[in-house]
Design a protein around this motif. Structure first.
Motif, mmCIF file in Angstrom:
data_model
loop_
_atom_site.group_PDB
_atom_site.id
_atom_site.type_symbol
_atom_site.label_atom_id
_atom_site.label_comp_id
_atom_site.label_asym_id
_atom_site.label_seq_id
_atom_site.Cartn_x
_atom_site.Cartn_y
_atom_site.Cartn_z
ATOM 1 N N ARG A 70 42.087 36.674 48.212
ATOM 2 C CA ARG A 70 42.477 37.942 47.044
ATOM 3 C C ARG A 70 43.956 38.073 47.122
ATOM 4 O O ARG A 70 44.768 38.415 46.126
ATOM 5 C CB ARG A 70 41.859 39.150 47.823
ATOM 6 C CG ARG A 70 42.452 40.488 47.237
ATOM 7 C CD ARG A 70 41.753 41.855 47.883
ATOM 8 N NE ARG A 70 40.317 41.922 47.765
ATOM 9 C CZ ARG A 70 39.484 42.698 48.624
ATOM 10 N NH1 ARG A 70 40.156 43.423 49.118
ATOM 11 N NH2 ARG A 70 38.289 42.749 48.290
ATOM 12 N N PHE A 71 44.468 38.210 48.428
ATOM 13 C CA PHE A 71 45.999 38.298 48.515
ATOM 14 C C PHE A 71 46.782 36.942 47.914
ATOM 15 O O PHE A 71 47.893 37.449 47.160
ATOM 16 C CB PHE A 71 46.619 38.629 49.851
ATOM 17 C CG PHE A 71 46.232 39.940 50.536
ATOM 18 C CD1 PHE A 71 46.801 41.065 49.885
ATOM 19 C CD2 PHE A 71 44.999 40.097 51.134
ATOM 20 C CE1 PHE A 71 46.394 42.217 50.536
ATOM 21 C CE2 PHE A 71 44.746 41.323 51.527
ATOM 22 C CZ PHE A 71 45.269 42.348 51.178
ATOM 23 N N THR A 72 46.316 35.873 48.090
ATOM 24 C CA THR A 72 47.117 34.910 47.331
ATOM 25 C C THR A 72 47.286 35.023 45.959
ATOM 26 O O THR A 72 48.191 34.783 45.272
ATOM 27 C CB THR A 72 46.434 33.526 48.031
ATOM 28 O OG1 THR A 72 46.555 33.526 49.313
ATOM 29 C CG2 THR A 72 47.247 32.394 47.502
ATOM 30 N N ALA A 99 42.487 39.038 40.547
ATOM 31 C CA ALA A 99 42.271 38.668 42.080
ATOM 32 C C ALA A 99 40.954 38.911 42.097
ATOM 33 O O ALA A 99 40.159 37.887 42.972
ATOM 34 C CB ALA A 99 43.146 39.278 42.799
ATOM 35 N N GLY A 100 40.421 40.132 41.904
ATOM 36 C CA GLY A 100 39.059 40.324 42.098
ATOM 37 C C GLY A 100 37.839 39.304 41.596
ATOM 38 O O GLY A 100 36.826 39.022 41.979
ATOM 39 N N PHE A 101 38.303 38.962 40.363
ATOM 40 C CA PHE A 101 37.421 38.019 39.686
ATOM 41 C C PHE A 101 37.452 36.569 40.184
ATOM 42 O O PHE A 101 36.262 35.925 40.383
ATOM 43 C CB PHE A 101 37.589 37.893 38.105
ATOM 44 C CG PHE A 101 37.095 38.755 37.156
ATOM 45 C CD1 PHE A 101 35.602 38.926 36.922
ATOM 46 C CD2 PHE A 101 37.879 39.554 36.541
ATOM 47 C CE1 PHE A 101 34.875 39.728 36.128
ATOM 48 C CE2 PHE A 101 37.066 40.581 35.462
ATOM 49 C CZ PHE A 101 35.786 40.700 35.479
ATOM 50 N N GLY A 162 37.106 47.076 41.648
ATOM 51 C CA GLY A 162 37.562 47.689 42.753
ATOM 52 C C GLY A 162 38.901 47.134 43.319
ATOM 53 O O GLY A 162 39.633 47.960 43.725
ATOM 54 N N VAL A 163 39.210 45.854 43.181
ATOM 55 C CA VAL A 163 40.392 45.072 43.430
ATOM 56 C C VAL A 163 41.518 45.752 42.798
ATOM 57 O O VAL A 163 42.473 45.986 43.123
ATOM 58 C CB VAL A 163 40.463 43.892 43.801
ATOM 59 C CG1 VAL A 163 41.971 43.195 44.057
ATOM 60 C CG2 VAL A 163 39.432 43.460 44.694
ATOM 61 N N GLY A 164 41.302 45.661 41.512
ATOM 62 C CA GLY A 164 42.271 46.159 40.428
ATOM 63 C C GLY A 164 42.948 47.779 40.779
ATOM 64 O O GLY A 164 43.786 48.110 40.876
#
Length: 297
Positions: A70-72, A99-101, A162-164
């Motif tokens: 996720r973070f990378t 990143a979420g996908f 969620g991540v977005g």
């Protein structure tokens, strides 16, 4: 640095929030409308305290791995957006979507499937997925490799949305809270607020994902894909069913995000300083104290 800090922060978050995740899954797969407290009592009665940690190996692998991804990937997508001249206001949200996908397709879906199957052993009493290696073998034997990707559509939507939202909200909330010098509680509170916002938005798709992933055996499936599962739950159980387990999930995610964002920044600084002391070159992720210090240099 990004990958290592993401891995460490993810593992820390998993160890602290596992009981809430188990309760959430137990409530979501039930058709009786059991409450989170009632679910906790049943889990304890059936499996004892250890029942709250059913699926922990899969969770540790999942959360630690997806944290690194996720973070990378978020930082990489953000760099690409900056190079492409994308509107600055949309960078965090769009990079978070990407990143979420990415984490859903590379890592989260198969590990989430294994976690849910193990947690569902509490209710079924069959103990078919007692260990991570045996769970992988059982799913592979009955469904093939594709069986590990059951619910990939719902999982991809959940992770991306969620991540977005988390990355978009976190940066703005933290700007409002941060003082000079910054305090650790500010990162924790900002992370907790982002967790609440993302949970309120995408909980229905999480219920759909859990129902699909909890399906066991080689027989006919009640839920065949994301849209059909959503329509079936809505038709047969009503809108309230799509919000089952929201309380333990809200606690789990808000607490988890507070831990993740705070731990990520601390691990970033720690690992970055260690790399510097060892003469290893590593770029500091945006937002860490080390990145700010390097920019000042």
């Amino acid at each position: 640095v990004s990958a290592m800090a993401g891995f460490c922060s993810g593992a820390t978050e998993a160890a602290c929030t596992m009981p809430f995740d188990t309760i959430k899954t137990y409530v979501q797969v039930q058709r009786t409308g059991i409450t989170p407290i009632g679910a906790a009592k049943e889990i304890y009665k059936l499996k004892g305290f250890g029942g709250f940690y059913f699926g922990l190996p899969a969770v540790l692998v999942q959360v630690a791995g997806k944290g690194a991804i996720r973070f990378t990937s978020y930082e990489q997508y953000k760099k690409w957006l900056q190079v492409a001249g994308a509107p600055k206001a949309s960078e965090d949200f769009v990079a978070g979507l990407g990143a979420g996908f990415t984490e859903a397709f590379l890592w989260t879906t198969p590990t989430e499937r294994l976690k849910v199957l193990r947690q569902n052993d509490i209710r079924s009493g069959l103990n078919r997925y007692a260990s991570l290696p045996s769970a992988i073998q059982t799913v592979r034997a009955e469904h093939g490799i594709r069986g590990l990707y059951a619910g990939i559509g719902a999982c991809g939507i959940r992770q991306a949305s969620g991540v977005g939202v988390r990355f978009a909200v976190y940066g703005r909330v933290k700007e409002l809270l941060t003082t000079d010098p910054p305090q650790i509680w500010q990162s924790a509170l900002a992370g907790g607020i982002t967790g609440c916002a993302s949970t309120a938005m995408n909980h229905p798709i999480d219920v759909v994902k859990t129902r699909i992933e909890a399906q066991d055996g080689a027989g006919k499936k009640e839920y065949t894909h994301t849209v059909q599962a959503f329509q079936s739950i809505l038709k047969n159980e009503g809108p309230k069913a799509l919000y089952r387990g929201i309380v333990p999930r809200m606690i789990k995610i808000s607490l988890g995000q507070a831990i993740t964002f705070t731990a990520y920044e601390r691990y970033t600084d720690l690992i970055g300083d260690l790399a510097d002391s060892m003469g290893i070159f590593a770029a500091a992720p945006v937002g860490s104290r080390r990145a700010e210090a390097l920019r000042e240099r």
